[in-house]
Write an enzyme that holds these catalytic residues in place. Structure first.
Site, mmCIF file in Angstrom:
data_model
loop_
_atom_site.group_PDB
_atom_site.id
_atom_site.type_symbol
_atom_site.label_atom_id
_atom_site.label_comp_id
_atom_site.label_asym_id
_atom_site.label_seq_id
_atom_site.Cartn_x
_atom_site.Cartn_y
_atom_site.Cartn_z
ATOM 1 N N GLU A 104 22.447 59.170 20.844
ATOM 2 C CA GLU A 104 23.522 58.213 21.137
ATOM 3 C C GLU A 104 22.972 56.798 21.152
ATOM 4 O OE1 GLU A 104 26.370 57.069 24.965
ATOM 5 O OE2 GLU A 104 25.842 59.165 24.619
ATOM 6 N N GLU B 67 29.113 48.596 25.748
ATOM 7 C CA GLU B 67 29.984 49.180 26.765
ATOM 8 C C GLU B 67 30.305 48.045 27.725
ATOM 9 O OE1 GLU B 67 28.840 53.806 27.300
ATOM 10 O OE2 GLU B 67 27.449 52.373 28.194
#
Length: 273
Positions: A133, A138
């Site tokens: 990932e 974010e």
């Protein structure tokens, strides 16, 4: 600085940020990856799908809370007052996956609620217990935790290389107040304007991040990235301090702040010149 020189500097900056991928190594060139590039003039079902697996409560992923209109991909948070999963939202993921060496950049604007507006890459199995990932961004521009004054200016970037729940992870978070004075993102909250967020993934151990073409942090892994990754955007909230905290239910009826937008995405791979 005279007006002509100022305009020249501005033009060069715009030109640089419009073609922000790093210079290709000798003998290589950047080639557009059509399946991971889109101006979002319409929803292209050959490129994108809505993957509706849920995070923990109160998130409820639904197809109708994402789409394309007016030249933008959008993801919207709305309230379902009848459910413990009251935060209705959505996720958009690429059908095509890609591996290093590659570069991707997305012009996007986050929501203005206490929720993560994300741009990331992922591939795994067994509920994420084994996965690679790369989180490019974010971001929570309006955290409900009052002691997180830096969060509205920070691009939270990180990686995970997970093997049978054994996690290797590191952050490359970057505060946009450290950008050069010429960068239009400097000191801006992420929901105020569109910014181009980039990721250069050159090899199995290194990832570099960019904001409007300017370097904005990096990460180096010990384990090797081994998987082709899909590109994802989603919008979600949680009670945890590491997300910035839970959304205010009343904000979910405010269409001025309850949506994240993507203007375009451009993705490239290195090929022989």
């Amino acid at each position: 600085m005279n007006i002509n020189k100022s305009l020249t500097v501005l033009f060069l900056f715009i030109l640089t940020t419009s073609y922000a991928q790093p210079k290709a190594p000798k003998g290589k060139k950047w080639q557009t990856v059509a399946g991971l590039t889109d101006e979002f003039d319409e929803w292209d079902q050959t490129k994108w799908r809505k993957t509706l697996w849920n995070y923990e409560e109160p998130v409820q992923m639904v197809a109708e809370n994402s789409g394309v209109s007016n030249g933008k991909l959008w993801i919207k948070a709305t309230l379902d007052a009848s459910s413990s999963r009251w935060f209705k939202t959505s996720r958009v993921m690429s059908k095509q996956a890609i591996k290093f060496p590659m570069y991707t950049e997305s012009c996007m604007k986050t929501s203005g609620i206490s929720a993560f507006s994300t741009f990331w890459m992922n591939k795994g199995s067994d509920g994420g217990s084994t996965r690679d990932e790369i989180d490019i961004c974010e971001h929570n521009t309006n955290p409900s935790f009052n002691n997180q004054s830096n969060r509205p200016y920070t691009m939270y970037s990180q990686y995970f290389v997970v093997e049978n729940n054994d996690v290797e992870r590191a952050h490359g978070n970057f505060d946009n107040r450290k950008l050069s004075d010429e960068n239009p993102a400097k000191g801006k909250k992420w929901n105020e304007a569109y910014q181009t967020l980039g990721c250069y993934w050159p090899d199995a151990n290194h990832v570099y991040f960019y904001i409007n073409g300017e370097p904005a942090g990096s990460v180096t892994s010990t384990r090797k990235f081994t998987r082709d990754l899909n590109i994802i955007w989603d919008l979600w909230t949680s009670v945890h301090s590491w997300t910035g905290g839970i959304a205010d239910k009343k904000d979910l009826s405010n269409d001025k702040i309850n949506m994240m937008y993507v203007d375009w995405i451009h993705t490239y791979q290195l090929v022989n010149d």
